[in-house]
Design an enzyme around this catalytic site. Structure first.
Site, PDB file in Angstrom:
ATOM      1  CG  ASP A   1     -14.049   3.971  -6.661  1.00  0.00           C
ATOM      2  OD1 ASP A   1     -14.243   4.823  -5.768  1.00  0.00           O
ATOM      3  OD2 ASP A   1     -12.998   3.330  -6.765  1.00  0.00           O
TER       4      ASP A   1
ATOM      5  CE1 TYR B   1      -3.969   2.101   0.202  1.00  0.00           C
ATOM      6  CE2 TYR B   1      -2.685   3.330   1.821  1.00  0.00           C
ATOM      7  CZ  TYR B   1      -3.773   3.243   0.976  1.00  0.00           C
ATOM      8  OH  TYR B   1      -4.667   4.285   0.895  1.00  0.00           O
TER       9      TYR B   1
ATOM     10  CG  HIS C   1     -12.372   3.134  -3.082  1.00  0.00           C
ATOM     11  ND1 HIS C   1     -11.662   3.326  -4.252  1.00  0.00           N
ATOM     12  CD2 HIS C   1     -11.454   3.181  -2.086  1.00  0.00           C
ATOM     13  CE1 HIS C   1     -10.378   3.494  -3.964  1.00  0.00           C
ATOM     14  NE2 HIS C   1     -10.221   3.405  -2.659  1.00  0.00           N
TER      15      HIS C   1
ATOM     16  CB  SER D   1      -7.020   2.732  -2.908  1.00  0.00           C
ATOM     17  OG  SER D   1      -7.423   4.065  -2.730  1.00  0.00           O
TER      18      SER D   1
END
Length: 717
Positions: free
Chosen positions: A650, A487, A685, A567
């Site tokens: 999203d 991430y 999302h 993301s």
């Protein structure tokens, strides 16, 4: 404890299985045609650099633009035709359904003798909200989102129990959107009241002390057709009194001179004060105002004027309010402020430790603090004068998270790890003892899997941790197909956690690696700062170094390595694929931020400048443009197989990012492997996604990854 949305969230291992063959070159896209994507002559010059944007038209909302909708349908048709022929797809779907079929509970919340929690017995698309009153022998269903829509895409998006336990305010989330519609239900009878509040987003839901109404944050209603595109500006805090229309709601706090500020309101546990946190972006730098709810004018008092540090409410004793903060403490500490003298300096209660302080809860006269030490949780207790009272014993190495209400003597906390599904514990503060409140019975043997923590060295010499999870009987001396996840942003720590989706991959003989790269919060503010703004390349270097470490130590090979992230992690995957396409066999970017030149033009994108920088500032632009996935596709090396995933509703990271990125991939001369996009409908999302959709998505994604890493998938028996 109210859920606060963020603006911007694994049968038998040794069974004898029959094997499917690894796909041949007949499976690559040289035998299939990508849909035609119109390219326009669109460009703009920024700081002397001509920025080409031939697919800008794909930014348009798929619900409003027929050409974009046709493009989405054409892409999905090609992608599904490819995925449907992959061996192992049905095996993954079957096993995912079996693995997910176990009881799941949220941390319970209590008030007025009533307890509420969410519960999924296994395969419900949405968890139910359960309630148990003081006279109830067992819990009963209060809200069942599975009855709210035919496709089960309307989800419970947050809730809060009134102080007397009589009423519940809750939010409905439609199709995965960040927008919420707020309603109220009688907690004993289940009857919904007439109260409806709309256009709520990134909001807490907090009752006043009397239970006569609640506070919430909202934006103005967007223009027709711009609900999923327009920037979120001018957020305001309102008070809704029960039984009145939303048009009569009282405006409590706004900052018209600073329209980019967002405001989150939270009442103290005794109902005396309303705390309002204001920030401009995703960085935890808050201005704090407090309103005495006993006053007639509800005038806000400035408690923290400068937006420079994190402040998180832990509890209060009268006018004395306890906060978790990183003021003069990059790994955070606990301080006390007093509303009788708001201008006074904070009084330190528990100082900074070598471990990172992540959560704080005040239970009676005890502070319970959750720390992170080398990405592993610890729970410690302290008296209100800071005297250590001892640690809470945890069942192993993993992640602990706090919950429960402040006023009673028991604390509920959860614990999970890579091989242990979430267990809920009740901790008695006075007795200093824990007992299991809920423990799921899972359809697999946790002892059949092992998780180990490794450390590796990044490009600049930084020591980075990484978890590696595999089957216990897997030959660790032989390279195996591996999924590397990362991430690396927004101070988000990637902690040990149970995942049935990952377990489905591991069962088949695959390995999962989770790299705790810079940009996250695993080691506090310094770790975050080292991976954002002008330091963002460190994030990519850390991830590339993780891949190289896995290859060098024999865990996997470049022909067997897939990378995954969602993301901000989707941005990560896109960027490192451009920088080192030779290092990976497959790339799986999900709902990624792919256009770093225009990310701040849509919905919540403007918040992200704290981590990414401002595209309209020269120094930031040069950094952003240098790694922007959409703008840096190409080179002399063939790219790995890529499966982009996104969703049509999203409104956090608008799907235009993934649309444009995919179009650019398909137009580039980057080799014969497939470069596809899977576009989910009636999903956002990630939050609120029905279980059926989760199973379908991961069956596709894992089958794709297996096909291109050489994972031999069994028949699932």
């Amino acid at each position: 404890m109210t859920r606060i949305p963020s603006p911007l969230a694994l049968a038998a291992a040794s069974a004898v299985i029959s094997l499917f063959p690894v796909p041949s070159k007949a499976q690559n896209m040289s035998d299939l045609d990508y849909p035609e994507t119109r390219a326009e002559d669109v460009s703009e010059t920024r700081f002397g650099t001509v920025v080409e944007d031939p697919y800008r038209w794909l930014e348009n909302d798929v619900r409003e633009d027929e050409e974009v909708a046709a493009w989405v349908a054409a892409q999905n048709k090609v992608t599904q035709a490819y995925l449907s022929d992959l061996p192992g797809r049905e095996t993954f779907a079957k096993r995912l359904r079996a693995l997910i079929d176990y009881e799941r509970y949220s941390l319970p919340e209590a008030a007025g003798g009533r307890t509420i929690f969410t519960y999924n017995p296994g395969l419900l698309n949405q968890p139910r909200l359960m309630t148990q009153g003081p006279d109830d022998a067992e819990a009963k269903v209060l809200l069942d989102p599975n009855d709210w829509s035919e496709d089960d895409t309307v989800a419970l998006g947050g809730y809060a129990l009134s102080p007397d336990g009589a009423k519940l305010v809750y939010a409905e989330q439609d199709g995965g959107s960040d927008w919420r519609t707020v309603k109220v239900v009688d907690a004993a009878t289940g009857r919904t009241t007439s109260d409806i509040v709309e256009w709520v987003k990134f909001s807490n839901l907090s009752w006043d002390g009397s239970g006569d109404g609640f506070f919430y944050s909202r934006f103005a209603r967007p223009e027709q057709g711009q609900e999923f595109q327009s920037l979120n500006l001018d957020q305001k805090v309102y008070y809704h009194r029960l039984g009145t229309p939303q048009s009569d709601d009282r405006l409590v706090y706004e900052t018209p001179a600073e329209p980019k500020l967002s405001h989150t309101a939270q009442t103290t546990h005794d109902g005396r004060y309303l705390i309002i946190y204001s920030s401009e972006g995703t960085d935890e730098r808050y201005q704090v105002h407090v309103i005495d709810l006993a006053s007639d004018d509800l005038a806000p008092v400035t408690l923290i004027g400068a937006r420079e540090n994190n402040w998180a409410y832990a509890g209060n004793r009268g006018s004395e309010i306890y906060f978790l903060t990183n003021l003069d403490a990059p790994r955070q500490r606990v301080v006390r402020l007093d509303m009788s003298d708001p201008a006074a300096q904070p009084v330190q209660i528990v100082g900074q430790d070598d471990a990172v302080l992540e959560q704080a809860a005040l239970k009676r006269d005890t502070l319970v603090l959750a720390y992170l030490s080398d990405v592993k949780s610890e729970l410690r207790t302290f008296a209100l004068d800071g005297t250590p009272l001892g640690a809470v014993d945890l069942p192993g190495i993993g992640q602990a998270y706090l919950g429960g209400e402040e006023g009673d003597g028991e604390l509920f906390y959860g614990f999970t790890s890579f091989t242990v599904p979430p267990r809920i514990y009740r901790y008695d503060v006075e007795a200093k003892a824990s007992e299991i409140w809920r423990e799921p019975d899972v359809p697999f043997d946790p002892d059949a899997f092992v998780a180990e923590q490794q450390f590796y060295t990044s490009k600049d010499g930084t020591r980075v941790p990484m978890f590696v999870v595999r089957r216990a009987d897997l030959d660790s001396g032989k390279p195996a197909p591996t999924l590397l996840y990362g991430y690396g942003g927004f101070n988000v720590s990637v902690l040990p956690a149970f995942s049935t989706t990952r377990l489905a991959w591991i069962e088949q003989g695959g390995v999962v690696a989770i790299a705790n790269i810079r940009g996250g919060g695993e080691y506090g503010k310094a770790w975050h700062d080292a991976g954002r703004l002008q330091n963002k390349q460190n994030v990519f270097d850390d991830f590339i170094a993780a891949a190289e470490h896995l290859i060098e130590t024999g865990v996997t090979s470049s022909e067997q390595l897939a990378i995954q992230g969602g993301s901000n992690g989707g941005l990560l995957v896109g960027a490192v694929t451009n920088q080192r396409p030779d290092l990976f066999a497959a790339a799986l970017p999900a709902v990624g931020v792919m256009d770093m030149v225009r990310f701040d033009q849509f919905t919540a994108g403007r918040y992200w400048v704290d981590d990414y920088g401002y595209p309209d500032r020269e120094a930031d632009f040069k950094t952003l443009y240098a790694y922007s996935p959409y703008h840096n596709i190409g080179g002399d090396t063939d790219y790995p197989a890529i499966l982009v995933t996104t969703a049509d509703t999203d409104d956090r990271v608008v799907p235009g990012h993934s649309f444009k990125y995919t179009a650019a991939l398909q137009a580039a001369e980057i080799g014969p492997d497939p470069h596809l996009i899977r576009i989910e409908t009636r999903a956002g999302h990630g939050s609120g996604k029905p279980v059926d959709k989760v199973i379908e998505e991961y069956a596709d994604v894992w089958a794709f990854a297996a096909a291109h890493t050489g994972l031999a998938v069994g028949d699932g028996e």
